[in-house]
Motif scaffolding. Sequence first.
Motif, PDB file in Angstrom:
ATOM      1  N   VAL A 122       0.750  -1.262  -0.075  1.00  0.00           N
ATOM      2  CA  VAL A 122      -0.002  -0.192   0.160  1.00  0.00           C
ATOM      3  C   VAL A 122       0.821   1.156   0.103  1.00  0.00           C
ATOM      4  O   VAL A 122       0.725   2.230  -0.785  1.00  0.00           O
ATOM      5  CB  VAL A 122      -0.786  -0.022   1.403  1.00  0.00           C
ATOM      6  CG1 VAL A 122      -1.553   1.264   1.197  1.00  0.00           C
ATOM      7  CG2 VAL A 122      -1.831  -1.147   1.116  1.00  0.00           C
TER       8      VAL A 122
ATOM      9  N   VAL B  77      -6.755  -6.176  -0.660  1.00  0.00           N
ATOM     10  CA  VAL B  77      -6.123  -5.131  -1.107  1.00  0.00           C
ATOM     11  C   VAL B  77      -5.512  -5.117  -2.390  1.00  0.00           C
ATOM     12  O   VAL B  77      -5.611  -3.986  -3.522  1.00  0.00           O
ATOM     13  CB  VAL B  77      -4.721  -5.219  -0.229  1.00  0.00           C
ATOM     14  CG1 VAL B  77      -3.426  -4.386  -0.694  1.00  0.00           C
ATOM     15  CG2 VAL B  77      -4.904  -5.042   1.369  1.00  0.00           C
ATOM     16  N   ALA B  80      -8.281  -3.697  -4.329  1.00  0.00           N
ATOM     17  CA  ALA B  80      -8.418  -2.013  -4.267  1.00  0.00           C
ATOM     18  C   ALA B  80      -7.485  -1.564  -5.309  1.00  0.00           C
ATOM     19  O   ALA B  80      -7.588  -0.299  -5.894  1.00  0.00           O
ATOM     20  CB  ALA B  80      -8.056  -1.628  -2.842  1.00  0.00           C
ATOM     21  N   ARG B  87      -8.829   3.270 -12.400  1.00  0.00           N
ATOM     22  CA  ARG B  87      -9.313   4.555 -12.526  1.00  0.00           C
ATOM     23  C   ARG B  87      -8.082   5.513 -13.372  1.00  0.00           C
ATOM     24  O   ARG B  87      -8.144   6.395 -13.987  1.00  0.00           O
ATOM     25  CB  ARG B  87      -9.287   5.388 -11.089  1.00  0.00           C
ATOM     26  CG  ARG B  87     -10.566   5.923 -10.813  1.00  0.00           C
ATOM     27  CD  ARG B  87     -10.703   6.515  -9.666  1.00  0.00           C
ATOM     28  NE  ARG B  87     -10.609   5.481  -8.572  1.00  0.00           N
ATOM     29  CZ  ARG B  87      -9.814   5.672  -7.395  1.00  0.00           C
ATOM     30  NH1 ARG B  87      -9.257   6.760  -7.156  1.00  0.00           N
ATOM     31  NH2 ARG B  87      -9.516   4.788  -6.636  1.00  0.00           N
TER      32      ARG B  87
ATOM     33  N   ALA C 153      -5.178  -4.605   5.918  1.00  0.00           N
ATOM     34  CA  ALA C 153      -5.816  -4.598   4.631  1.00  0.00           C
ATOM     35  C   ALA C 153      -6.803  -3.705   4.559  1.00  0.00           C
ATOM     36  O   ALA C 153      -6.987  -3.081   3.627  1.00  0.00           O
ATOM     37  CB  ALA C 153      -6.004  -6.087   4.673  1.00  0.00           C
ATOM     38  N   ILE C 155      -7.013  -0.665   6.187  1.00  0.00           N
ATOM     39  CA  ILE C 155      -6.463   0.700   5.865  1.00  0.00           C
ATOM     40  C   ILE C 155      -5.829   0.788   4.592  1.00  0.00           C
ATOM     41  O   ILE C 155      -6.234   1.888   3.634  1.00  0.00           O
ATOM     42  CB  ILE C 155      -5.349   0.943   6.801  1.00  0.00           C
ATOM     43  CG1 ILE C 155      -5.820   0.770   8.393  1.00  0.00           C
ATOM     44  CG2 ILE C 155      -4.753   2.284   6.491  1.00  0.00           C
ATOM     45  CD1 ILE C 155      -4.369   0.975   9.398  1.00  0.00           C
ATOM     46  N   GLY C 156      -5.135  -0.167   3.876  1.00  0.00           N
ATOM     47  CA  GLY C 156      -4.745  -0.133   2.645  1.00  0.00           C
ATOM     48  C   GLY C 156      -5.979  -0.040   1.666  1.00  0.00           C
ATOM     49  O   GLY C 156      -5.810   0.728   0.472  1.00  0.00           O
ATOM     50  N   ALA C 157      -6.833  -0.881   1.868  1.00  0.00           N
ATOM     51  CA  ALA C 157      -7.985  -0.783   0.822  1.00  0.00           C
ATOM     52  C   ALA C 157      -8.785   0.535   0.637  1.00  0.00           C
ATOM     53  O   ALA C 157      -8.896   1.046  -0.171  1.00  0.00           O
ATOM     54  CB  ALA C 157      -9.006  -2.080   1.195  1.00  0.00           C
ATOM     55  N   THR C 159      -7.381   3.466   1.858  1.00  0.00           N
ATOM     56  CA  THR C 159      -6.628   4.532   1.164  1.00  0.00           C
ATOM     57  C   THR C 159      -6.731   4.332  -0.435  1.00  0.00           C
ATOM     58  O   THR C 159      -6.408   5.305  -1.095  1.00  0.00           O
ATOM     59  CB  THR C 159      -5.290   4.326   1.742  1.00  0.00           C
ATOM     60  OG1 THR C 159      -4.587   3.151   1.332  1.00  0.00           O
ATOM     61  CG2 THR C 159      -5.244   4.849   3.149  1.00  0.00           C
ATOM     62  N   LEU C 160      -6.549   3.064  -0.976  1.00  0.00           N
ATOM     63  CA  LEU C 160      -6.277   3.160  -2.278  1.00  0.00           C
ATOM     64  C   LEU C 160      -7.582   3.041  -3.197  1.00  0.00           C
ATOM     65  O   LEU C 160      -7.824   3.610  -4.077  1.00  0.00           O
ATOM     66  CB  LEU C 160      -5.682   1.622  -2.637  1.00  0.00           C
ATOM     67  CG  LEU C 160      -4.347   1.366  -2.134  1.00  0.00           C
ATOM     68  CD1 LEU C 160      -3.872  -0.049  -2.370  1.00  0.00           C
ATOM     69  CD2 LEU C 160      -3.358   2.401  -3.115  1.00  0.00           C
ATOM     70  N   GLY C 161      -8.645   2.773  -2.512  1.00  0.00           N
ATOM     71  CA  GLY C 161      -9.970   2.421  -3.151  1.00  0.00           C
ATOM     72  C   GLY C 161     -10.926   3.900  -2.985  1.00  0.00           C
ATOM     73  O   GLY C 161     -11.285   4.080  -4.103  1.00  0.00           O
TER      74      GLY C 161
END
Lengths: 477, 102, 170
Positions: A122, B77, B80, B87, C153, C155-157, C159-161
């Motif tokens: 991330v 993840v 995402a 996008r 996971a 937090i990651g999802a 921030t990215l999503g």
Amino acid sequence: LVMLVDALFRTKRKDHLSLLTLIVLLLSVLAQLRSGFGDERVLLSGMLTVTDFSRFFDFLFVGCAVLTTVFAGSAFDRGGRQRPEFFPLLLFAVLGMMVLASASDLLSVFLGLETMSLAVYVLAGGVRGDVRSSEAGFKYLLMGSFASAFLLMGMALLYGFAGGTAFSDIGRALAAGPGERGLAALAGGLILVGFGFKVAMVPFHMWTPDVYDGAPAYVTGFMATAVKAAGFAILTRFVLLMQPHLAFTWYPLLVGLAVVTMSVGNLVALAQNGIKRMLAWSSIAHAGYLLLGVVTLISPAHGNSGQMMLGREVGEAAGSALLFYLLGYSLMNLAAFGVIGALSKGGREADEIERYAGLSRRKPLAAAVLAIAMLSLAGIPPMVGFMSKFYLFSAVVRAGLVPLAIIGVINSLLSVYYYLRILVVMYMKKPEEGGYDDADTVAVSAAAVLAGLILLLGVMPEGVHRAAQEIFRQITF
Amino acid sequence: MNVGLPHFLTVSAVLFALGLFAVMSRRNTVAILMGVELMLNAANLNFVAFSRYVQRGIDGQLMAAFVIVLAAAEAAVALAIVLALYRNYGTVHADTAQSLKR
Amino acid sequence: MEAFLFFTCGALMLLGGVMMVLQRSAVVAALWLVFAFIAAAGVFAALSAPFVAIMQVLVYAGAIMVLFLFVIMMLHGPVLDGERKRLPLPMWPAVAIPPLAVLVLVGGWLSGRKAEALPAAPEGFGAPAQIANLLLGRYLLAFELISIVLLVALIGALTLGLRERKLPWS
């Protein structure tokens, strides 16, 4: 210690976040110190074993994290896109690494690895809207999950062979004897593939340049140093655990891979014009040198129990050289990426080498720090880079693998060229208008501290080296 | 004819190979992730098979349970990031995301 | 009984896997994967691991594949139209390596194992109760770590999503 790191991150006040992270990291160092040295404690019913080996790595990880926080904090202040969730993720990555370094059970290895990797995926892919960073994160994640699938398959076989997930059971089963040699060797191979990805060994290194290039400079700095060190930590422990089996089946392959990793890393780095891509390839080359150390650990001369006595002392030399090299390597890379991060304004990364022309006139300190880092990476005498290579190659020679050492030296000479090219550009050429001019003082000063350390360790490495030797003497798993 | 351990191991090996093939032959990112899920599942099968045949204890099954949960976290993840990639890029094909190759 | 369960579910699982790999469109591939996962749960049941079998159905077939289907649906455009490539990737690695892997893997462990009879499973072998005391006993750390991994996971999802929108505190 570990829970402390996690608990404190919750408070989310944006501006003082980087300060908070520093406090948390320093607290974890204090907790570590208080828990004392020397003794080896098995925690949480066999899942973790805190030894000096893991303490060394914990300090290394926390050090890298502290510096990354400084670099990231300064990058955010200078207009980089503010990401409040950067710091908690960084803390989680460090948490994962600490678990990984002290794991003594297959499950804790896997969980530590996954925590670290997820956090770093991330971090790498996190800059919203930036096409390159999301692509970097994506590639890194794809390779990472692919690698963990292999790793898992290998662990399953190992579990089948040993009947238990704890390293102690596995050690006992291996020592117990003949059993299914094929199964253990196969398991070892698959797990090596998994770790190979993490450490960017040659056949599994393709992701490195793109990911290092795409991710922002401070994240790349963290990845190149801390994540790679964690990979080597677990690789070393695993190699020591599986020694009798690995020595016969995988040893020749590992030797070949170490040599190929070195040469590929160096050769391709010559042709790079982006500084981050060049550093990515140079990190692959350094992984090759480190692999050399790992290989000497399991070399037959040292491996078979016949000459265990001679082996023990050679093993220690190789092991301590490995630890010292990792320390030096992290210092150098953090300094280099720190300066790159400092020079890049907002979203635009300071990447093209030509744009560094004449930096010494405009930003003497930043240029000096970068120069020291490059010289040290190349292994020029007064720097820590030289000492670490010296220890490593002497250990390799002592283990009787003279040809390997020679190849290593040739590779280092080869690498001198592309490191010095940066210096030439910075000092000889006159500054053009498009060059990077302003740099962030905080980050550059932090990098300067690192450069000081590089020099200090280069001149007086004895103290740290003896400590590394002492650590490796009582390595247990 | 009783079912021995090798039967399970063979089935898991075939599954692992299928996953490997899916990952390598697909261009669509989501399909690659599916391939990885399949490989993880094969490893799981091994864990449970070994725990049943070799070791009376059920560490293997516990490990399998953890792997399942972790695969879910990783998938979250991953998807995402795929969304973020979509996008920025407009397409989901692995090869087109090449802006990094200079 | 286990033998019957194993053969049927094993065969269905492999069928699901093969079909999933050969599918043209991603949605059908995802559905075949769901089918394969449920069959895999059957195999787990054959191995008297009820807890893992139910976990498999709930988490794998349920949560992950639903997630996949959601994402496939969201990326409506390019995903559906015959995206499965004509294998422009050089064919030979994609075709050569998997059978090789099978040979190596099977050869590896067959070398030491004979198909000895299925030992009787002690009562309540895979039952949740047994797993629970192990989970909270020896593997307590793993139990804590898994919650942290899920947190990361999450937090990651997020921030990215998230699309570009004003975060409450920024």
